[in-house]
Every structure is written in C-alpha cells, then in structure tokens.
Motif scaffolding. Structure first.
Motif, PDB file in Angstrom:
ATOM      1  N   ALA A   1       3.760  -2.702  -4.600  1.00  0.00           N
ATOM      2  CA  ALA A   1       2.550  -2.033  -4.220  1.00  0.00           C
ATOM      3  C   ALA A   1       2.354  -1.723  -2.673  1.00  0.00           C
ATOM      4  O   ALA A   1       2.077  -0.659  -2.091  1.00  0.00           O
ATOM      5  CB  ALA A   1       1.097  -2.885  -4.521  1.00  0.00           C
ATOM      6  N   CYS A   2       2.657  -2.627  -1.720  1.00  0.00           N
ATOM      7  CA  CYS A   2       2.780  -2.674  -0.396  1.00  0.00           C
ATOM      8  C   CYS A   2       3.942  -1.683   0.267  1.00  0.00           C
ATOM      9  O   CYS A   2       3.966  -1.031   1.073  1.00  0.00           O
ATOM     10  CB  CYS A   2       2.895  -4.087   0.183  1.00  0.00           C
ATOM     11  SG  CYS A   2       1.385  -4.888  -0.022  1.00  0.00           S
ATOM     12  N   GLY A   3       5.123  -1.886  -0.375  1.00  0.00           N
ATOM     13  CA  GLY A   3       6.215  -1.038  -0.100  1.00  0.00           C
ATOM     14  C   GLY A   3       5.733   0.343  -0.673  1.00  0.00           C
ATOM     15  O   GLY A   3       6.345   1.139   0.163  1.00  0.00           O
ATOM     16  N   GLY A   4       5.317   0.588  -1.518  1.00  0.00           N
ATOM     17  CA  GLY A   4       4.823   2.097  -1.867  1.00  0.00           C
ATOM     18  C   GLY A   4       4.259   2.587  -0.876  1.00  0.00           C
ATOM     19  O   GLY A   4       4.224   3.701  -0.607  1.00  0.00           O
ATOM     20  N   GLY A   5       3.191   1.619  -0.377  1.00  0.00           N
ATOM     21  CA  GLY A   5       2.265   2.101   0.726  1.00  0.00           C
ATOM     22  C   GLY A   5       2.880   2.627   1.802  1.00  0.00           C
ATOM     23  O   GLY A   5       2.529   3.477   2.487  1.00  0.00           O
ATOM     24  N   LEU A   6       3.914   1.709   2.168  1.00  0.00           N
ATOM     25  CA  LEU A   6       4.543   2.195   3.429  1.00  0.00           C
ATOM     26  C   LEU A   6       5.342   3.289   3.336  1.00  0.00           C
ATOM     27  O   LEU A   6       5.462   4.174   4.240  1.00  0.00           O
ATOM     28  CB  LEU A   6       5.580   0.956   3.899  1.00  0.00           C
ATOM     29  CG  LEU A   6       4.866  -0.510   4.125  1.00  0.00           C
ATOM     30  CD1 LEU A   6       5.872  -1.529   4.479  1.00  0.00           C
ATOM     31  CD2 LEU A   6       4.103  -0.229   5.618  1.00  0.00           C
ATOM     32  N   LEU A   7       5.918   3.522   2.088  1.00  0.00           N
ATOM     33  CA  LEU A   7       6.931   4.623   2.038  1.00  0.00           C
ATOM     34  C   LEU A   7       5.977   5.938   1.912  1.00  0.00           C
ATOM     35  O   LEU A   7       6.324   6.988   2.303  1.00  0.00           O
ATOM     36  CB  LEU A   7       7.742   4.702   0.622  1.00  0.00           C
ATOM     37  CG  LEU A   7       8.855   3.616   0.603  1.00  0.00           C
ATOM     38  CD1 LEU A   7       9.260   3.407  -0.827  1.00  0.00           C
ATOM     39  CD2 LEU A   7       9.902   3.807   1.636  1.00  0.00           C
ATOM     40  N   ALA A   8       4.763   5.840   1.614  1.00  0.00           N
ATOM     41  CA  ALA A   8       3.755   6.966   1.606  1.00  0.00           C
ATOM     42  C   ALA A   8       3.353   7.141   2.851  1.00  0.00           C
ATOM     43  O   ALA A   8       2.861   8.392   3.076  1.00  0.00           O
ATOM     44  CB  ALA A   8       2.531   6.491   0.483  1.00  0.00           C
TER      45      ALA A   8
END
Length: 330
Positions: free
Chosen positions: A202-209
C-alpha cells in the motif's frame, strides 16, 4: 528490454531458484511443478515433504525477504530524494532505531503482531519527525544537520533499546529481543508475510504514485513551490509512507541495516537519478539483494547467520567503494 524489466525478470528467477535451495535441494523445474500442483497435476505426484518444504517453509520466507528488501530500498531512495542527500537512509535518519525501540518495548510488554507493528510504526514515525523538526529548527537549509540529527536520535533510541534489554527477563524476554534485533526471517510464515505485505504494497504503491512529485521535491523547496506543489503537505505524506514501510519491516524481521542506504546508489548506476525510474529499480534491486543475502544466511552454515550481521558485512565495504568512486570521479 529495459533495465527495470530485466531486474524484475532476475528477481522472479531468483525467487523460484531460492525455493529450491536449502538442506533439501530441489531442482527449479520441480519447484515450479510443486507450485503449480494445485491447478496442474504433475506426472510425479508431489510428496507431503516437498510441499511442506517449498510452500509451507520456504515460500513465506522468500516473500518476506523480497518485500522487506524492496520496501527498505524504496524508502531509502525516497528519503534520499526528499532530503536531497545521498547519505540518508532509514537507519541513518533514526527510523530503524525508533522502530526497534517500539518493537522491543512491545516484546517486553507481551504484545502480539498487531501491537508490535503499531508500536514500531509509532516510534519509527516519532524518530523521523524529531529528526525533521530538529533540522528545521537548527539550520533549515543545511542538509548535513539532518544526518547529524539522525545520529542523535538513533543514539537516543539505541540507549532506550539497551534499557529495555536491561529490564527484560534474562530467561524469557531477553533472548527473544536479542535474536529479533539481529534480524532474521527464520520465523517466517504466511501470517507475518501478510502483515508485511499490507504496508509495503500500500505505502510502496503510494510512493511510486508520487514519484514524479518526489522528483520535483528533490530540486529544492523553492522550485517545488514555484511549480505549484504544496511542499509541506507532500513531505509529511512521504515521511508517513516511508515510516510505515520501515516500521512494518522492523516489526516482522528485526533490524536489517544498509539495504536502504546502499541499494539506491547501485540503482542510480543502472537507471540514473530520475525518480520515475529510480524508485521501481531500487525496489526490485533491493528485493533481489536481500533475497540473495537471506539465501546465504540460511544455507552457508549449519546454524543460521543473522541478517543484520550479513547486511552490515556486505553493505559497509560496498558503500565505501561507492563513496570512493564518487569522489574519485568528482
């Protein structure tokens, strides 16, 4: 094929190969048949021992190693961009030490996985916020102060960890705390893998976004504001996401240093400094590196080597070589 795609392919192949390596060596082709056996029946039936070794014992460990390595490297590359300092990492800015204190405190109090994760996240975030506020109060534009602030906060939380160890029962709690602090996936299971996967995905996806915004933020606050970004809100959002990732890793597998500091440097050598390519490459390379280290840790000797020891033994000379090469070439 792009270098990021090659890293993804290498990570997939390494994960499958790692499932076959151990006390009981299993060929890669057989590993694939075992993994597919619930859907495609193999010519030679899968034995209970093979299923237990590959799926029950090794698969959760491989998943945790990949997620932890990817999360730490992604957090390290993000922090280096936000703070505009290549010497910054989760361990350097105090997040790992804060999360370690939260975890040891949770073990001392007898809290279970959810409580341990919450405690590690809370104190990891607290450490990061203190470092950030200290940098703003002492010298807002001096990035070296952030690193020095991280050293101060890390020292403080390390002292608290030592205090918890002193107070812990030497027959019951202390061995658990010491083994946990050294870092290991020896107790990996699907429950812990799911506990780690949630925050990392979840948080890794947020950083990639947010990676194109991190690109702008790494140019400096003035340029970011001129381009219309809300610098303060974005920075706090990024800090929350990175703290959640690092805290989740520390909660399930203890302290694993140097991955978040060294891997982003190696990724820059492969894909450059542009964060839209750097962040995915760092995550993939970090997962690949920690998977390799964990495979060595569980197969090199009869007794398992703690991951924190191996990552430090490997990370320190690699980082020294990178630092020497950087300054040698200006």
């Amino acid at each position: 094929m792009s270098r990021t795609a090659l890293l993804a392919l290498a990570l997939g192949l390494a994960a499958v190969a790692s499932l076959g390596v151990g006390r009981l060596d299993i060929p890669v082709a057989r590993v694939i048949r075992i993994l597919l056996s619930p859907w495609i029946a193999p010519a030679v039936p899968v034995t209970p021992l093979e299923w237990s070794v590959v799926v029950v014992v090794r698969l959760p460990r491989v998943i945790m190693a990949v997620l932890a390595g990817a999360g730490l490297s992604l957090a390290g590359a993000t922090l280096q961009g936000v703070f505009r300092n290549p010497l910054v990492g989760p361990q350097v800015v105090g997040v790992s030490s804060g999360a370690a204190f939260g975890g040891t405190l949770a073990i001392l109090l007898g809290w279970h996985h959810a409580g341990l994760l919450g405690s590690a996240f809370g104190f990891g975030l607290m450490a990061l916020v203190v470092v950030f506020l200290l940098g703003r109060l002492v010298a807002r534009h001096d990035l070296l102060v952030l690193v020095l602030g991280g050293v101060i906060v890390s020292g403080f939380f390390s002292a608290l960890v030592s205090l918890v160890q002193y107070l812990a029962d030497s027959q019951d709690k202390l061995p658990v705390i010491v083994f946990w602090l050294l870092g290991s996936f020896a107790t990996a299971n699907m429950e812990k893998a799911a506990l780690l996967a949630g925050p990392v995905m979840a948080c890794g996806g947020g950083l990639l976004a947010l990676r194109w915004r991190i690109n702008i933020l790494s140019m400096g606050d003035a340029d970011a504001r001129a381009l219309g970004l809300s610098v303060g809100r974005l920075r706090w959002c990024v800090l929350l996401l990175t703290a959640a990732i690092v805290s989740a890793q520390v909660a399930v597998s203890g302290m694993i240093g140097w991955i978040g500091l060294v891997v982003p440097h190696l990724a820059r050598m492969l894909v450059g400094v542009e964060h839209r390519a750097l962040l995915p490459a760092s995550a993939l390379l970090g997962g690949l590196m920690l998977l390799g280290v964990d495979t060595v840790a569980r197969t090199a000797t009869a007794s398992e080597i703690p991951l924190g020891i191996l990552t430090a033994l490997i990370g320190t000379p690699v980082f020294a070589l990178l630092l020497w090469g950087t300054y040698r070439h200006g």
